[in-house]
Design an enzyme around this catalytic site. Sequence first.
Site, PDB file in Angstrom:
ATOM      1  N   HIS A 101       0.851  -1.197   0.000  1.00  0.00           N
ATOM      2  CA  HIS A 101       0.000   0.000   0.000  1.00  0.00           C
ATOM      3  C   HIS A 101       0.881   1.240   0.000  1.00  0.00           C
ATOM      4  O   HIS A 101       2.024   1.198   0.459  1.00  0.00           O
ATOM      5  CB  HIS A 101      -0.955   0.018   1.201  1.00  0.00           C
ATOM      6  CG  HIS A 101      -0.270  -0.180   2.517  1.00  0.00           C
ATOM      7  ND1 HIS A 101       0.096  -1.426   2.961  1.00  0.00           N
ATOM      8  CD2 HIS A 101       0.120   0.697   3.461  1.00  0.00           C
ATOM      9  CE1 HIS A 101       0.690  -1.309   4.143  1.00  0.00           C
ATOM     10  NE2 HIS A 101       0.731  -0.015   4.459  1.00  0.00           N
ATOM     11  N   HIS A 103       0.998   5.185   1.286  1.00  0.00           N
ATOM     12  CA  HIS A 103       0.394   6.197   2.159  1.00  0.00           C
ATOM     13  C   HIS A 103       0.355   7.543   1.444  1.00  0.00           C
ATOM     14  O   HIS A 103       1.361   7.978   0.857  1.00  0.00           O
ATOM     15  CB  HIS A 103       1.243   6.384   3.418  1.00  0.00           C
ATOM     16  CG  HIS A 103       1.245   5.203   4.333  1.00  0.00           C
ATOM     17  ND1 HIS A 103       0.430   5.123   5.435  1.00  0.00           N
ATOM     18  CD2 HIS A 103       1.965   4.054   4.321  1.00  0.00           C
ATOM     19  CE1 HIS A 103       0.653   3.974   6.066  1.00  0.00           C
ATOM     20  NE2 HIS A 103       1.583   3.310   5.410  1.00  0.00           N
TER      21      HIS A 103
HETATM   22  P1  AMP Z   1       2.018   0.278   7.282  1.00  0.00           P
HETATM   23  O1  AMP Z   1       2.551   0.514   8.669  1.00  0.00           O
HETATM   24  O2  AMP Z   1       2.777   0.988   6.219  1.00  0.00           O
HETATM   25  O3  AMP Z   1       1.861  -1.201   7.000  1.00  0.00           O
HETATM   26  O4  AMP Z   1       0.586   0.937   7.275  1.00  0.00           O
HETATM   27  C1  AMP Z   1      -0.591   0.272   7.623  1.00  0.00           C
HETATM   28  C2  AMP Z   1      -1.674   1.314   7.723  1.00  0.00           C
HETATM   29  O5  AMP Z   1      -2.920   0.670   7.601  1.00  0.00           O
HETATM   30  C3  AMP Z   1      -1.689   2.066   9.060  1.00  0.00           C
HETATM   31  O6  AMP Z   1      -1.603   3.468   8.817  1.00  0.00           O
HETATM   32  C4  AMP Z   1      -3.031   1.658   9.679  1.00  0.00           C
HETATM   33  O7  AMP Z   1      -3.628   2.700  10.409  1.00  0.00           O
HETATM   34  C5  AMP Z   1      -3.840   1.302   8.442  1.00  0.00           C
HETATM   35  N1  AMP Z   1      -4.916   0.348   8.652  1.00  0.00           N
HETATM   36  C6  AMP Z   1      -4.855  -0.837   9.309  1.00  0.00           C
HETATM   37  N2  AMP Z   1      -6.052  -1.463   9.259  1.00  0.00           N
HETATM   38  C7  AMP Z   1      -6.882  -0.657   8.546  1.00  0.00           C
HETATM   39  C8  AMP Z   1      -8.253  -0.742   8.155  1.00  0.00           C
HETATM   40  N3  AMP Z   1      -9.014  -1.772   8.489  1.00  0.00           N
HETATM   41  N4  AMP Z   1      -8.769   0.268   7.417  1.00  0.00           N
HETATM   42  C9  AMP Z   1      -8.012   1.330   7.067  1.00  0.00           C
HETATM   43  N5  AMP Z   1      -6.710   1.468   7.418  1.00  0.00           N
HETATM   44  C10 AMP Z   1      -6.145   0.495   8.149  1.00  0.00           C
END
Ligand code: AMP
Length: 138
Positions: A101, A103
């Site tokens: 993903h 950001h």
């Molecule tokens: P990373 O640390 O780069 O893997 O980012 C994961 C991101 O996903 C974090 O910013 C979380 O807040 C976000 N996240 C986790 N679960 C969900 C969800 N169900 N819906 C939306 N965002 C999520």
Amino acid sequence: MTKDDCIFCKIASGEIPSNSVYEDEDFKVILDISPASRGHALILPKLHYDNAYEMDEAFAAKVFPLAVKMSKAMKKALNCDGFNILQNNEEAAGQTVFHFHVHLIPRYAGDDVQIASKPHETTKEEQEEVASLIKKQL
Ligand code: AMP
Ligand code: ZN
């Protein structure tokens, strides 16, 4: 391919509802559930890739144009002062959800978002060695 136990696969397919702000045949863009700032969003591919190294380059070539499109729209919509586009690969780099993903983080002057790194000293020799190691793998 999608992965059965992957929350982002389920969100990207619509099986789990989300606050979606954009969708096309390859991607869904959703608002982050724990936003670092107002408007923090995530670009999710509909196909499952654990991280950037798993992605083929043809598919990867679709990611940045979408990041640019989203950042232009979000800048106008949210009137932010700056914008971070970032992407974490593996636990050591801060990845917590192991479905690739990107950001999209709107930044506001004086906000408390932390994306900091400390500069380190290096030498000409070390830089040459590092450059040579990377070039050999390409
Ligand atoms: P990373 O640390 O780069 O893997 O980012 C994961 C991101 O996903 C974090 O910013 C979380 O807040 C976000 N996240 C986790 N679960 C969900 C969800 N169900 N819906 C939306 N965002 C999520
Ligand atoms: Zn997935």
